[in-house]
Write an enzyme that holds these catalytic residues in place. Structure first.
Site, PDB file in Angstrom:
ATOM      1  N   LYS A   1      -3.108 -36.566  43.291  1.00 59.33           N
ATOM      2  CA  LYS A   1      -4.182 -36.448  44.275  1.00 59.33           C
ATOM      3  C   LYS A   1      -3.956 -35.334  45.298  1.00 59.33           C
ATOM      4  CE  LYS A   1      -7.106 -39.914  43.342  1.00 59.33           C
ATOM      5  NZ  LYS A   1      -8.570 -39.746  43.201  1.00 59.33           N
TER       6      LYS A   1
ATOM      7  N   ASP B   1     -16.096 -48.783  33.110  1.00 60.61           N
ATOM      8  CA  ASP B   1     -17.375 -48.183  33.484  1.00 60.61           C
ATOM      9  C   ASP B   1     -17.610 -46.836  32.811  1.00 60.61           C
ATOM     10  OD1 ASP B   1     -15.174 -47.878  35.531  1.00 60.61           O
ATOM     11  OD2 ASP B   1     -16.473 -46.245  36.176  1.00 60.61           O
TER      12      ASP B   1
ATOM     13  N   GLU C   1      -8.848 -46.209  30.457  1.00 64.39           N
ATOM     14  CA  GLU C   1      -9.283 -47.113  31.525  1.00 64.39           C
ATOM     15  C   GLU C   1      -8.678 -48.496  31.322  1.00 64.39           C
ATOM     16  OE1 GLU C   1     -13.655 -46.247  33.094  1.00 64.39           O
ATOM     17  OE2 GLU C   1     -13.662 -46.709  30.949  1.00 64.39           O
TER      18      GLU C   1
ATOM     19  N   SER D   1      -8.019 -46.142  47.935  1.00 63.69           N
ATOM     20  CA  SER D   1      -7.139 -47.301  47.844  1.00 63.69           C
ATOM     21  C   SER D   1      -5.686 -46.935  48.089  1.00 63.69           C
ATOM     22  CB  SER D   1      -7.265 -47.952  46.463  1.00 63.69           C
ATOM     23  OG  SER D   1      -6.810 -47.073  45.454  1.00 63.69           O
TER      24      SER D   1
ATOM     25  N   SER E   1      -0.115 -40.024  36.023  1.00 60.31           N
ATOM     26  CA  SER E   1      -0.819 -39.579  37.229  1.00 60.31           C
ATOM     27  C   SER E   1      -0.151 -39.918  38.552  1.00 60.31           C
ATOM     28  CB  SER E   1      -2.251 -40.122  37.233  1.00 60.31           C
ATOM     29  OG  SER E   1      -2.251 -41.531  37.172  1.00 60.31           O
TER      30      SER E   1
ATOM     31  N   GLY F   1     -12.120 -52.569  33.882  1.00 58.95           N
ATOM     32  CA  GLY F   1     -12.951 -51.570  34.547  1.00 58.95           C
ATOM     33  C   GLY F   1     -13.347 -50.459  33.607  1.00 58.95           C
TER      34      GLY F   1
END
Length: 325
Positions: A57, A214, A208, A82, A308, A212
């Site tokens: 990030k 999506d 995923e 989060s 990640s 979740g």
């Protein structure tokens, strides 16, 4: 969003890489003969758990914050997260001499909240199951005159995140498949942009948590589809709907989505610790989990995986990796 116009390009990713040079870490790529033998492929793990703030990030956050005007920097920035994006924006703000206010869920991992505060940010909390973090952050930014730095819905964020895949491919050359964890889709959008531009034949697979899915549902239907807020150990992937901008990229470039269970993520975390000697958080382990659990189908010869992040405190790591957890 149905436009076919790219919101981020390889040039954008390369420009972000130049901006991050000497600021972000060029993280290592790990190999393991044990892993290769287990899955039947040559696996290259891009270890963003060694990145500043412990996750990819920082790449996007610094790329975005560093492009603000002096007037915007003087007023400060806001973000919602989060944990990993929260830390990334807080550190980027500190590096660039501005203030940060971060909206975080009440149940965010304590270590991530402590680290965000340690970088000098102000924390505003909300209930992730009843509150709208975007609305809260937007209202806060408007009230205080702050610039909102979203976790994935911005071309500069996507381009910055894509530098992880760019570095991987620069170091190891062409791979046949790239596995990328998917939450809001920013890492995937940037990674897929870089990978497909450099090697059009590469297979890009998102990963995923089962709770979740999506993005998987959205790709299948060709439109953004929401799910209930996921209850999963992979808190960094607990997103209920793909981003609009990120989905506009991913629907063009992502080939498929693999789903992993929380138990498979736990196993991957244990494997990474015991066989690779690295600590990986649940979201960061999802790509490795997909490999180890055979969730991607028959593997090609060379596979790249974005690990990640590694932001998990000692107690939580021990709890997740304990036998029978």
């Amino acid at each position: 969003m149905t436009t076919t116009t790219p919101t981020v390009t390889l040039d954008d990713v390369r420009d972000a890489a130049a901006r991050l040079d000497g600021v972000a870490h060029r993280t290592p790529v790990l190999r393991s003969r044990t892993l290769d033998g287990r899955v039947g492929a040559e696996v290259f793990l891009k270890c963003e758990n060694f990145q500043r703030v412990g996750a990819f990030k920082f790449r996007g956050a610094y790329n975005a914050v560093s492009r603000l005007t002096p007037e915007q920097l003087a007023r400060g920035v806001a973000a919602y997260s989060s944990g990993n994006h929260a830390q990334a924006v807080a550190l980027a703000a500190r590096e660039l001499g501005t203030a940060a206010v971060i909206v975080m869920p009440e149940d965010a991992p304590p270590s991530k909240r402590a680290a965000t505060e340690g970088y000098g940010a102000e924390i505003v909390t909300y209930d992730r199951y009843t509150g709208d973090r975007v609305a809260i952050a937007e209202a806060l930014a408007a009230e205080r005159g702050l610039t909102l730095i979203p976790p994935y819905e911005h071309p500069h964020i996507m381009a910055g995140q894509g530098t992880a895949a760019l570095e991987l491919l620069e170091e190891v050359g062409e791979v046949d498949m790239l596995l990328v964890p998917v939450g809001g889709g920013g890492l995937m959008a940037g990674s897929a942009t870089a990978a497909k531009a450099l090697y059009p034949g590469i297979r890009v697979t998102g990963v995923e948590p089962e709770a979740g899915d999506d993005t998987r549902r959205s790709l299948a239907e060709g439109r953004r589809v929401g799910v209930p807020v996921p209850r999963t150990i992979a808190d960094g992937q607990a997103v209920h709907i793909p981003g609009e901008l990120t989905f506009s990229v991913n629907r063009r470039l992502v080939d498929d989505i693999a789903l992993v269970s929380d138990d498979e993520i736990r196993y991957a975390m244990r494997f990474a610790f015991e066989r690779l000697r690295i600590v990986v958080e649940p979201s960061g382990a999802s790509g490795l989990a997909a490999l180890l659990a055979g969730r991607t189908g028959p593997l090609p010869r060379r596979v790249g995986v974005i690990v990640s992040g590694g932001n998990v405190d000692t107690a939580r790591f021990a709890e997740l990796c304990a036998p029978g957890a």
